[in-house]
Scaffold this active site. Sequence first.
Site, PDB file in Angstrom:
ATOM      1  N   GLY A  68       0.840  -1.194   0.000  1.00 10.32           N
ATOM      2  CA  GLY A  68       0.000   0.000   0.000  1.00 10.32           C
ATOM      3  C   GLY A  68       0.870   1.237   0.000  1.00 10.32           C
ATOM      4  N   SER A  69       0.346   2.291   0.580  1.00 13.91           N
ATOM      5  CA  SER A  69       1.051   3.569   0.506  1.00 13.91           C
ATOM      6  C   SER A  69       2.234   3.620   1.480  1.00 13.91           C
ATOM      7  CB  SER A  69       0.074   4.706   0.822  1.00 13.91           C
ATOM      8  OG  SER A  69      -0.367   4.579   2.148  1.00 13.91           O
ATOM      9  N   THR A  70       3.187   4.460   1.162  1.00 14.78           N
ATOM     10  CA  THR A  70       4.377   4.603   2.009  1.00 14.78           C
ATOM     11  C   THR A  70       3.974   5.101   3.400  1.00 14.78           C
ATOM     12  OG1 THR A  70       5.778   4.966   0.087  1.00 14.78           O
ATOM     13  CG2 THR A  70       6.610   5.801   2.185  1.00 14.78           C
ATOM     14  N   THR A 111       1.176   4.605   5.126  1.00 13.33           N
ATOM     15  CA  THR A 111       0.632   3.520   5.956  1.00 13.33           C
ATOM     16  C   THR A 111       1.743   2.532   6.319  1.00 13.33           C
ATOM     17  OG1 THR A 111      -1.477   3.766   4.809  1.00 13.33           O
ATOM     18  CG2 THR A 111      -1.187   1.772   6.091  1.00 13.33           C
ATOM     19  N   GLY A 112       2.629   2.266   5.381  1.00 13.51           N
ATOM     20  CA  GLY A 112       3.738   1.346   5.654  1.00 13.51           C
ATOM     21  C   GLY A 112       4.599   1.846   6.809  1.00 13.51           C
ATOM     22  N   GLU A 127       5.675  -3.420   0.761  1.00 19.31           N
ATOM     23  CA  GLU A 127       5.745  -3.102  -0.676  1.00 19.31           C
ATOM     24  C   GLU A 127       4.966  -1.811  -0.854  1.00 19.31           C
ATOM     25  OE1 GLU A 127       7.584  -4.583  -2.726  1.00 19.31           O
ATOM     26  OE2 GLU A 127       7.871  -6.612  -1.984  1.00 19.31           O
ATOM     27  N   CYS A 130       1.747  -0.399  -8.800  1.00 21.48           N
ATOM     28  CA  CYS A 130       2.895   0.128  -8.060  1.00 21.48           C
ATOM     29  C   CYS A 130       4.096   0.281  -8.971  1.00 21.48           C
ATOM     30  CB  CYS A 130       3.214  -0.765  -6.877  1.00 21.48           C
ATOM     31  SG  CYS A 130       3.446  -2.471  -7.324  1.00 21.48           S
TER      32      CYS A 130
HETATM   33  P1  NAD Z   1      -3.260   2.542   1.673  1.00 22.32           P
HETATM   34  O1  NAD Z   1      -1.972   2.522   2.391  1.00 22.32           O
HETATM   35  O2  NAD Z   1      -4.157   3.686   1.860  1.00 22.32           O
HETATM   36  O3  NAD Z   1      -4.138   1.272   2.048  1.00 22.32           O
HETATM   37  C1  NAD Z   1      -3.641  -0.049   1.917  1.00 22.32           C
HETATM   38  C2  NAD Z   1      -4.302  -0.916   2.957  1.00 22.32           C
HETATM   39  O4  NAD Z   1      -3.895  -0.506   4.257  1.00 22.32           O
HETATM   40  C3  NAD Z   1      -5.831  -0.884   2.974  1.00 22.32           C
HETATM   41  O5  NAD Z   1      -6.299  -2.187   3.235  1.00 22.32           O
HETATM   42  C4  NAD Z   1      -6.130   0.038   4.141  1.00 22.32           C
HETATM   43  O6  NAD Z   1      -7.393  -0.182   4.726  1.00 22.32           O
HETATM   44  C5  NAD Z   1      -5.027  -0.331   5.108  1.00 22.32           C
HETATM   45  N1  NAD Z   1      -4.688   0.678   6.102  1.00 22.32           N
HETATM   46  C6  NAD Z   1      -4.921   2.027   6.061  1.00 22.32           C
HETATM   47  N2  NAD Z   1      -4.417   2.626   7.172  1.00 22.32           N
HETATM   48  C7  NAD Z   1      -3.849   1.647   7.923  1.00 22.32           C
HETATM   49  C8  NAD Z   1      -3.125   1.623   9.155  1.00 22.32           C
HETATM   50  N3  NAD Z   1      -2.883   2.736   9.848  1.00 22.32           N
HETATM   51  N4  NAD Z   1      -2.644   0.445   9.610  1.00 22.32           N
HETATM   52  C9  NAD Z   1      -2.831  -0.699   8.907  1.00 22.32           C
HETATM   53  N5  NAD Z   1      -3.521  -0.745   7.750  1.00 22.32           N
HETATM   54  C10 NAD Z   1      -4.016   0.407   7.244  1.00 22.32           C
HETATM   55  O7  NAD Z   1      -2.866   2.328   0.145  1.00 22.32           O
HETATM   56  P2  NAD Z   1      -3.843   2.249  -1.099  1.00 22.32           P
HETATM   57  O8  NAD Z   1      -4.279   3.643  -1.411  1.00 22.32           O
HETATM   58  O9  NAD Z   1      -4.855   1.181  -0.903  1.00 22.32           O
HETATM   59  O10 NAD Z   1      -2.874   1.703  -2.237  1.00 22.32           O
HETATM   60  C11 NAD Z   1      -2.208   2.532  -3.144  1.00 22.32           C
HETATM   61  C12 NAD Z   1      -0.726   2.581  -2.810  1.00 22.32           C
HETATM   62  O11 NAD Z   1      -0.204   1.255  -2.760  1.00 22.32           O
HETATM   63  C13 NAD Z   1       0.107   3.261  -3.868  1.00 22.32           C
HETATM   64  O12 NAD Z   1       1.016   4.125  -3.243  1.00 22.32           O
HETATM   65  C14 NAD Z   1       0.860   2.148  -4.550  1.00 22.32           C
HETATM   66  O13 NAD Z   1       2.070   2.504  -5.135  1.00 22.32           O
HETATM   67  C15 NAD Z   1       1.021   1.173  -3.462  1.00 22.32           C
HETATM   68  N6  NAD Z   1       1.195  -0.165  -3.976  1.00 22.32           N
HETATM   69  C16 NAD Z   1       2.424  -0.727  -3.877  1.00 22.32           C
HETATM   70  C17 NAD Z   1       2.663  -1.984  -4.380  1.00 22.32           C
HETATM   71  C18 NAD Z   1       4.026  -2.627  -4.291  1.00 22.32           C
HETATM   72  O14 NAD Z   1       4.120  -3.827  -4.471  1.00 22.32           O
HETATM   73  N7  NAD Z   1       5.061  -1.894  -3.993  1.00 22.32           N
HETATM   74  C19 NAD Z   1       1.626  -2.694  -4.984  1.00 22.32           C
HETATM   75  C20 NAD Z   1       0.371  -2.078  -5.068  1.00 22.32           C
HETATM   76  C21 NAD Z   1       0.180  -0.816  -4.545  1.00 22.32           C
END
Ligand code: NAD
Length: 468
Positions: free
Chosen positions: A219-221, A223-224, A241, A275
């Site tokens: 997901g997003s940097t 949240t990571g 990731e 991504c």
């Molecule tokens: P996001 O971080 O908003 O959400 C991802 C997940 O995390 C969702 O299930 C969300 O409910 C959950 N989440 C949100 N806040 C949280 C928290 N505080 N603790 C734990 N979980 C939480 O990201 P998104 O908008 O769903 O995805 C888009 C992003 O993901 C883009 O930046 C994209 O580049 C990245 N992405 C990366 C890869 C990779 O392999 N590097 C693959 C796909 C997407």
Amino acid sequence: MNTDLIIHGQAIQGEAPVFSVINPANEAVLAKVAGASMAQVNQAIDSAAEAFKLWKNTTDDSVNELFLKIAADIRAAKDEIAKLITLEQGKTLPMAQFEVEAGAGWIEYLTSLEIPVETIADPSGKTIKVYNRPLGVVASVTPWNWPFMIAVWHIFPALKTKNCVVNKPSEYTPLSTIKLVEIINRHVPQGVCNIVLGKGNIGQALTEHPAVNKVAFTGSTRTGQSILSHSVTSLKSVVLELGGNDAGIVLEDADIDAAAEKIFGSAFLNAGQTCAALKRLYVHESIYDVLTAKLAAIADAQVVGDGMDAQVSFGPVQNKMQYEKVKALIADAAAQGGQIMTASKRLPESGYYIAPTIIANVQEGIAVVDEEQFGPVLPVLKFSTVDEVLQRSNATEFGLGGSVWSKNLERAEQIAGRMETGTVWINSHSDLSPAAAFGGWKMSGLGYSFGLDGLLLFTHKQAVHITP
Ligand code: NAD
């Protein structure tokens, strides 16, 4: 359409408030989903921890057999799952079918990997065996862009290495993942694979839980970073990731026609919501005009609309927030002198549609170049020398992927070695392999997925010293 949680092999209604899943093609409510309560999150983790006591002793052959059965069930349900993906995510039906097939293929590939045991003959006369042991409970949190495939990427390496899983899919796209976990539960013992539903707070509760031993997050940097900071108290292993801002570098000797098709295919894969999509294109000045025009022509030929419609080649952006963000990036680039090379299209009135957009004459310092757009717009930048383009393309906090386009493979490989990214493609971009490690450098991630290296991140080394 199933909207239940699956805990201990049972479909259970969520106890927390209901949220809506929206079809991005028409903004209609596709499903109402009752989220998990905190008690249900705990229950899912307890169930996984209990199931782990037996699952960790399952033989490799049994796991592989189960995987093949699951993959066969996924293939048999391909049309049903693909339809769910298109409805909740927006991608075209053929692209959704590709997502399902690729997921099944990934699972089948994993059966070919063996978890190694290293044997060391120590000079002292003892033998040391280094095993890769399972960790316990894996929390998997997945995003909305490739909901089915990324859930496969988390869940199956975890199960293969004999861990048990609790997944939380994105609140925007939970339906195809529920179906996946439903299929898995036809074959694995109760509690081995669970799914809880909800928003970020449920992801946070799951990933912070002291009984969780590892977190797999895509997901997003932002949240990571939050997940990593919360892993400190119980020293969890975390694989992240995250976002990227992949540069493609097109040298003067590239095959322009072939490159144009492939560059479009990568940059606009899944409407740019990938991504490792190509997100900044650097083109040598000698071929800049011709390549930019070709990309614009390919973009203009796309039929934008509802992914369920067989005539459509380009679906909507997945959600309103992303739609507004990408529209704003395009408007900002145009206001700062960027030249929109693509024709304006008449788009459906409801739904999150943005036609694929090529922007020329842009530079670093403009948001669409510096930030991850994660949508259907590609900025095209001009360069003169290799040293200059490497300096510019590496000047980013991201380091997920990059590409070099040239007929001179030796030169391209040398340039690849100077790119600060976890993956570099030569004459392609975004095409991943289950056999090769994939992971971001810098702010694009921590650890890696895929291949034996990615698989073993779901294990802990145990060295057994045997003195005769
Ligand atoms: P996001 O971080 O908003 O959400 C991802 C997940 O995390 C969702 O299930 C969300 O409910 C959950 N989440 C949100 N806040 C949280 C928290 N505080 N603790 C734990 N979980 C939480 O990201 P998104 O908008 O769903 O995805 C888009 C992003 O993901 C883009 O930046 C994209 O580049 C990245 N992405 C990366 C890869 C990779 O392999 N590097 C693959 C796909 C997407």
